[in-house]
Design a protein around this motif. Sequence first.
Motif, PDB file in Angstrom:
ATOM      1  N   HIS A 198      26.841 -17.241  76.020  1.00  0.00           N
ATOM      2  CA  HIS A 198      26.691 -15.918  76.635  1.00  0.00           C
ATOM      3  C   HIS A 198      27.198 -15.877  78.077  1.00  0.00           C
ATOM      4  CE1 HIS A 198      24.326 -14.328  73.317  1.00  0.00           C
ATOM      5  NE2 HIS A 198      23.568 -15.417  73.335  1.00  0.00           N
ATOM      6  N   SER A 210      25.436 -16.311  80.468  1.00  0.00           N
ATOM      7  CA  SER A 210      24.383 -15.493  81.111  1.00  0.00           C
ATOM      8  C   SER A 210      23.032 -16.089  80.768  1.00  0.00           C
ATOM      9  CB  SER A 210      24.458 -14.042  80.614  1.00  0.00           C
ATOM     10  OG  SER A 210      23.274 -13.336  80.939  1.00  0.00           O
ATOM     11  N   THR A 242      20.279 -14.531  81.322  1.00  0.00           N
ATOM     12  CA  THR A 242      19.467 -13.426  80.812  1.00  0.00           C
ATOM     13  C   THR A 242      19.690 -13.236  79.315  1.00  0.00           C
ATOM     14  OG1 THR A 242      19.516 -12.307  82.948  1.00  0.00           O
ATOM     15  CG2 THR A 242      18.977 -10.969  81.009  1.00  0.00           C
ATOM     16  N   ARG A 243      20.962 -13.203  78.874  1.00  0.00           N
ATOM     17  CA  ARG A 243      21.231 -13.012  77.446  1.00  0.00           C
ATOM     18  C   ARG A 243      20.808 -14.245  76.636  1.00  0.00           C
ATOM     19  NH1 ARG A 243      25.855 -10.328  79.526  1.00  0.00           N
ATOM     20  NH2 ARG A 243      27.208 -12.134  79.162  1.00  0.00           N
ATOM     21  N   ASP A 287      17.157 -13.875  76.078  1.00  0.00           N
ATOM     22  CA  ASP A 287      16.867 -12.918  75.011  1.00  0.00           C
ATOM     23  C   ASP A 287      17.018 -13.575  73.639  1.00  0.00           C
ATOM     24  OD1 ASP A 287      16.367 -10.935  76.839  1.00  0.00           O
ATOM     25  OD2 ASP A 287      18.388 -10.069  76.741  1.00  0.00           O
ATOM     26  N   GLU A 288      18.052 -14.368  73.469  1.00  0.00           N
ATOM     27  CA  GLU A 288      18.277 -15.048  72.184  1.00  0.00           C
ATOM     28  C   GLU A 288      17.162 -16.036  71.882  1.00  0.00           C
ATOM     29  OE1 GLU A 288      21.168 -18.562  70.575  1.00  0.00           O
ATOM     30  OE2 GLU A 288      22.182 -16.877  71.564  1.00  0.00           O
TER      31      GLU A 288
END
Length: 268
Positions: A20, A22, A24-25, A28-29
């Motif tokens: 990602h 990232s 943050t992403r 989320d995963e």
Amino acid sequence: MKRTHLPLNALRVFDAAARHLSFTRAADELAVTPAAVGQQIRALEETLGVILFRRQTRGLELTPEAERALPALREGFRQFEESVRIMQQGQASHMLTIAAPRDLIAKWLAARLAVYAATAPQLRFVLATIHDEPDFTEANLDLAIHFGAEPTAEGVHARPIGDETLVLVAPPGTPATAPRIAHPCDAEANGSIMADAGLAIDAALAGLGSALVPSLIAARHLAAGELVALAPPEPSAHRWWVSAPTPQWRQAKVRALVEFLLQPEASA
């Protein structure tokens, strides 16, 4: 680095963050917070002694070392997934491996499994024969059934299939003075000698005399009128036990089958 020291969880976080670019992403995963991802990455960098990401104003950028390592890391995860699939395949939810005495399989268990399988056509059974208490360290079994005392092996749990009795059976019209067929459950008999109680029943049906056998494996012949009881049932010092190691008891397929086998109508 030794296998026991591999930071597998941190490597999984690194893989997600690299895909990602990232935190943050990736968080989320993985269903964690971005801060937790950042902590895992920093710990991994400290453990390996390398920098994995460059923090740019536009986001994250992989270092050349990290970029070169990713294909091998992802192939490693793919191999992990394949090894898990192989392990699960041998104990798939549609396969049940059961060990039991030959006479119990022939006279009771196979018929009960046929009834059970009718409710779940996808099920397949692997049946193995045993003579005594099962040794789960020697075979890959989902569960086992044996006649005797409650298993005492460490980590093995068992449930009884009701209270067993012994019944003296013979075809209708057999005189009470007929020879009593001997087998391992009735060593005091004075007639022909058979390898197990199931064969003793078959010998009785053939006219070789009477047989004192566990009621469970004689029940179907008695219900069909092929055999009659020559005397009231006798108490038995042993029972039929369904047993399995603790991990197998956690499997839904094992619990469901055991509950079916322990139903009163299943032992009739």
